[in-house]
Design a protein around this motif. Structure first.
Motif, mmCIF file in Angstrom:
data_model
loop_
_atom_site.group_PDB
_atom_site.id
_atom_site.type_symbol
_atom_site.label_atom_id
_atom_site.label_comp_id
_atom_site.label_asym_id
_atom_site.label_seq_id
_atom_site.Cartn_x
_atom_site.Cartn_y
_atom_site.Cartn_z
ATOM 1 N N VAL A 1 0.859 -1.180 0.000
ATOM 2 C CA VAL A 1 0.000 0.000 0.000
ATOM 3 C C VAL A 1 0.896 1.232 0.000
ATOM 4 C CG1 VAL A 1 -1.761 1.300 1.231
ATOM 5 C CG2 VAL A 1 -1.840 -1.202 1.227
ATOM 6 N N SER A 2 0.660 2.106 -0.958
ATOM 7 C CA SER A 2 1.421 3.347 -1.045
ATOM 8 C C SER A 2 0.529 4.531 -0.734
ATOM 9 C CB SER A 2 2.018 3.522 -2.446
ATOM 10 O OG SER A 2 3.058 2.616 -2.674
ATOM 11 N N ASN A 3 1.046 5.424 0.076
ATOM 12 C CA ASN A 3 0.369 6.689 0.331
ATOM 13 C C ASN A 3 1.083 7.751 -0.503
ATOM 14 O OD1 ASN A 3 -1.416 8.543 1.528
ATOM 15 N ND2 ASN A 3 0.104 9.078 3.076
ATOM 16 N N VAL A 4 0.398 8.257 -1.515
ATOM 17 C CA VAL A 4 1.021 9.151 -2.482
ATOM 18 C C VAL A 4 0.560 10.581 -2.229
ATOM 19 C CG1 VAL A 4 1.290 9.668 -4.930
ATOM 20 C CG2 VAL A 4 1.166 7.297 -4.172
ATOM 21 N N THR A 5 1.519 11.476 -2.133
ATOM 22 C CA THR A 5 1.223 12.893 -1.926
ATOM 23 C C THR A 5 2.026 13.722 -2.927
ATOM 24 O OG1 THR A 5 2.957 13.037 -0.245
ATOM 25 C CG2 THR A 5 0.713 12.598 0.523
ATOM 26 N N ALA A 6 1.627 14.981 -3.073
ATOM 27 C CA ALA A 6 2.322 15.860 -4.014
ATOM 28 C C ALA A 6 3.748 16.109 -3.541
ATOM 29 C CB ALA A 6 1.567 17.175 -4.146
ATOM 30 N N ALA A 7 4.677 16.064 -4.482
ATOM 31 C CA ALA A 7 6.078 16.339 -4.154
ATOM 32 C C ALA A 7 6.285 17.844 -3.998
ATOM 33 C CB ALA A 7 6.983 15.794 -5.252
ATOM 34 N N GLY B 1 -6.674 13.245 -12.026
ATOM 35 C CA GLY B 1 -6.254 13.650 -10.689
ATOM 36 C C GLY B 1 -4.903 13.042 -10.383
ATOM 37 N N SER B 2 -4.847 12.288 -9.289
ATOM 38 C CA SER B 2 -3.587 11.654 -8.907
ATOM 39 C C SER B 2 -3.618 10.150 -9.144
ATOM 40 C CB SER B 2 -3.285 11.939 -7.428
ATOM 41 O OG SER B 2 -4.339 11.445 -6.608
ATOM 42 N N LEU B 3 -4.520 9.683 -10.011
ATOM 43 C CA LEU B 3 -4.601 8.257 -10.317
ATOM 44 C C LEU B 3 -3.933 7.988 -11.665
ATOM 45 C CD1 LEU B 3 -5.629 5.495 -9.476
ATOM 46 C CD2 LEU B 3 -7.784 5.990 -10.634
ATOM 47 N N CYS B 4 -2.858 7.212 -11.621
ATOM 48 C CA CYS B 4 -2.091 6.887 -12.828
ATOM 49 C C CYS B 4 -1.788 5.385 -12.852
ATOM 50 C CB CYS B 4 -0.758 7.646 -12.848
ATOM 51 S SG CYS B 4 -0.882 9.441 -12.885
ATOM 52 N N PRO B 5 -2.019 4.725 -13.978
ATOM 53 C CA PRO B 5 -2.801 5.224 -15.116
ATOM 54 C C PRO B 5 -4.291 5.175 -14.796
ATOM 55 C CG PRO B 5 -2.128 2.973 -15.508
ATOM 56 C CD PRO B 5 -1.510 3.371 -14.205
ATOM 57 N N TYR B 6 -5.067 5.976 -15.494
ATOM 58 C CA TYR B 6 -6.516 5.990 -15.333
ATOM 59 C C TYR B 6 -7.132 5.287 -16.531
ATOM 60 C CZ TYR B 6 -11.266 7.702 -14.538
ATOM 61 O OH TYR B 6 -12.609 7.783 -14.301
ATOM 62 N N GLY B 7 -7.661 4.073 -16.305
ATOM 63 C CA GLY B 7 -8.262 3.319 -17.394
ATOM 64 C C GLY B 7 -7.320 3.215 -18.580
ATOM 65 N N GLN C 1 3.465 5.428 -10.827
ATOM 66 C CA GLN C 1 3.370 6.559 -9.907
ATOM 67 C C GLN C 1 3.283 7.858 -10.688
ATOM 68 O OE1 GLN C 1 6.121 6.516 -6.605
ATOM 69 N NE2 GLN C 1 6.078 8.748 -6.451
ATOM 70 N N CYS C 2 2.284 8.668 -10.367
ATOM 71 C CA CYS C 2 2.090 9.923 -11.082
ATOM 72 C C CYS C 2 3.312 10.822 -10.945
ATOM 73 C CB CYS C 2 0.858 10.649 -10.544
ATOM 74 S SG CYS C 2 -0.718 9.933 -11.045
ATOM 75 N N LEU C 3 3.529 11.638 -11.967
ATOM 76 C CA LEU C 3 4.649 12.572 -11.928
ATOM 77 C C LEU C 3 4.494 13.552 -10.777
ATOM 78 C CD1 LEU C 3 5.017 13.409 -15.739
ATOM 79 C CD2 LEU C 3 6.408 11.840 -14.367
ATOM 80 N N PHE C 4 5.629 13.950 -10.254
ATOM 81 C CA PHE C 4 5.711 14.996 -9.243
ATOM 82 C C PHE C 4 4.950 14.637 -7.969
ATOM 83 C CE2 PHE C 4 5.542 17.257 -13.479
ATOM 84 C CZ PHE C 4 6.900 17.129 -13.696
ATOM 85 N N THR C 5 5.027 13.370 -7.618
ATOM 86 C CA THR C 5 4.461 12.886 -6.359
ATOM 87 C C THR C 5 5.534 12.110 -5.604
ATOM 88 O OG1 THR C 5 3.655 10.811 -7.314
ATOM 89 C CG2 THR C 5 2.141 12.689 -7.343
ATOM 90 N N THR C 6 5.316 11.937 -4.327
ATOM 91 C CA THR C 6 6.165 11.078 -3.513
ATOM 92 C C THR C 6 5.298 9.974 -2.931
ATOM 93 O OG1 THR C 6 5.828 12.431 -1.527
ATOM 94 C CG2 THR C 6 7.738 12.956 -2.916
ATOM 95 N N ALA C 7 5.895 8.817 -2.703
ATOM 96 C CA ALA C 7 5.139 7.662 -2.220
ATOM 97 C C ALA C 7 5.833 7.051 -1.015
ATOM 98 C CB ALA C 7 4.992 6.621 -3.318
#
Length: 490
Positions: free
Chosen positions: A100-106, A239-245, A302-308
């Motif tokens: 489980v990853s908790n992803v937030t904006a970098a 949003g912050s979901l990558c990839p989306y569909g 993992q979406c760009l410019f985020t930290t996990a």
């Protein structure tokens, strides 16, 4: 003389029957018995699920299912074949493992970076270090230029966030080593204009995170030298979901202008959450001097410019099953098993096929794949029987538990990986089953032989050996139902 003749006729008839008709008739009886046991364990499979549902509705969780050990016979000489039934040992079972990853904006310093880039469109003649710039804007025209490096080579990172931007990244001069361009947003257009000498082998990575983005390559350099590898990845997002569909399908490759370049490998990848994969399709370009490769990949990104911050693996264990061995004499010895929620037929050579799969389902939602599977864990189960007759498999449902994890739609929690691992005497059945679930398992399974096994016979272990099948699950929503039951054989 008449008696002797009659005796000879009788012996001839008996020999013809025993060596001709009897094997055929007994083979039919043993096949019918195999089908009967498959049906009986199939009913056990249904009964366990029905009893678990009844338990949730305050109904009875107790059930009893018959299993016939012996085949039919062909009197007077064809005696029935025997059978045996046993609860598998506890080292036969399954494990679910997931992270489980908790992803937030970098914390990105937008609007800042190497001074030579100025506000994003400047020209850098770099030393041997790294030049970085982070551009943020919408409907902007941005034209950064890298005008060569020191002989030791240099690295360049150019980050962009925003929508509807027109970006032209220009590479000129010598000794450019590695370049990374990352673009997060929608309707962004990037042209990579590469006029470098490629006296050092270039490595250029371009990543898009968004929708309706486009990429164009213009090669004016690399006419000699060591060439370049360019890897471009389109990751559709919401949003912050990558990839989306399969949102990356809205992103386009607008082609290349090659000039006199040589030794260029342009790899293009579209990333999705639908389990869509395709092998790399390489097409020669510019008279065969260059190549363009297209492929589709699926899975967490993992979406760009985020930290996990990733925790795990978290593991859930499921134990054993019920195995019936048919001691056939006229057809191969076989096994029919209720194995962790599935009914499986095992063959004497170690091969196996799945008769009734575990209860499972998947739906391709707009955001990705929603997958659910039910596995059965037999705890504290005992008993065995052999010979002739019918035995009762008595089951008591202890509990039903459901784990549901939603990937990133209502929180910043993501599933970087999910694995189902089956340690079983029937690995071929499980591997074949998941090989047909390409949406769920686009990457394919791996097989690890158990003690005494080999890689060559991993899917067909000999002498009741075990192997472990590991299945990477592609899902944006994962639901795992666990039925915990106790079984006794009497």
């Amino acid at each position: 003389m008449a008696t002797l003749l009659a005796l000879m006729l009788f012996v001839s008839f008996l020999a013809t029957f025993v060596f001709g008709e009897l094997p055929s008739q007994m083979g039919t009886q043993e096949f019918l018995h195999q089908s009967q046991v498959e049906d009986q364990l199939g009913r056990l499979q249904d009964s366990v699920i029905e009893a678990a549902n009844a338990l949730n509705g305050n109904g009875s969780s107790y059930l009893s299912n018959p299993v016939t050990l012996n085949s039919g016979g062909v009197p007077p000489f064809g005696t029935p074949s025997t059978g045996s039934i046993v609860v598998e040992p506890t080292y036969v079972g399954a494990t679910a493992a997931f992270g489980v990853s908790n992803v937030t904006a970098a914390n990105v310093g937008w609007g800042h970076g190497s001074s030579c880039f100025s506000t994003g469109s400047g020209t850098c003649t770099t030393g041997s270090g790294t030049e970085v710039y982070n551009f943020s804007g919408n409907k902007s025209t941005v034209s950064p230029t890298i005008a060569g490096c020191a002989a030791a080579g240099c690295s360049v990172v150019f980050n962009v966030t925003g929508n509807s931007n027109a970006l032209t990244v220009t590479l000129t001069g010598a000794a450019i080593k590695t370049v990374l361009v990352q673009v997060s947003g929608n309707w962004d257009n990037l042209t990579l204009s590469d006029g470098g000498t490629c006296n050092l082998h270039q490595s250029v990575a371009v990543v898009f995170s968004g929708n309706n983005d486009s990429y164009t390559l213009t090669m004016t350099g690399c006419t000699t030298g060591l060439g370049a590898n360019l890897n471009t990845t389109f990751v559709g997002s919401s949003g912050s979901l990558c990839p989306y569909g399969n949102a990356a399908s809205s992103d386009t490759w607008k082609g290349a202008t090659w000039g006199s370049s040589t030794g260029i490998f342009q790899n293009l990848t579209w990333q999705n959450a639908f389990g869509i994969t395709s092998p790399e399709n390489s097409i020669p370009a510019n008279g065969g001097h260059n190549h363009v490769t297209f492929s589709n990949q699926s899975g967490y990104f993992q979406c760009l410019f985020t930290t996990a911050q990733t925790s795990g693996p978290y593991t859930l264990h499921f134990l054993s099953g019920v195995r019936v061995q048919l001691n056939n004499r006229y057809t191969p010895v076989t096994s029919v098993a209720y194995d962790q929620g599935a009914v499986i037929l095992g063959q004497q050579n170690g091969g196996s096929i799945m008769i009734d799969p575990p209860q499972s389902s998947y739906v391709q939602q707009p955001f990705g794949v929603s997958y659910a599977i039910t596995l059965v864990s037999l705890v504290g189960s005992t008993g065995a029987a052999s010979g002739l007759g019918t035995v009762a498999v008595v089951s008591s449902i202890l509990s039903e538990q459901t784990y549901n994890i939603i990937d990133g739609r209502h929180s910043n929690t993501y599933l970087p990986y999910i694995y189902l691992n089956f340690t079983t005497a029937f690995p071929q059945a499980w591997a074949t089953y998941f090989s047909h679930q390409t949406v769920i398992d686009p990457a394919g399974v791996t097989c690890t032989p158990g003690p005494g096994g080999t890689v060559a016979n991993c899917l067909t272990p000999q002498n009741n050996g075990l192997s472990t099948i590991s299945v990477p699950i592609n899902a944006s929503e994962f639901t795992l139902n666990i039925i915990v039951a106790q079984v006794s054989i009497g």
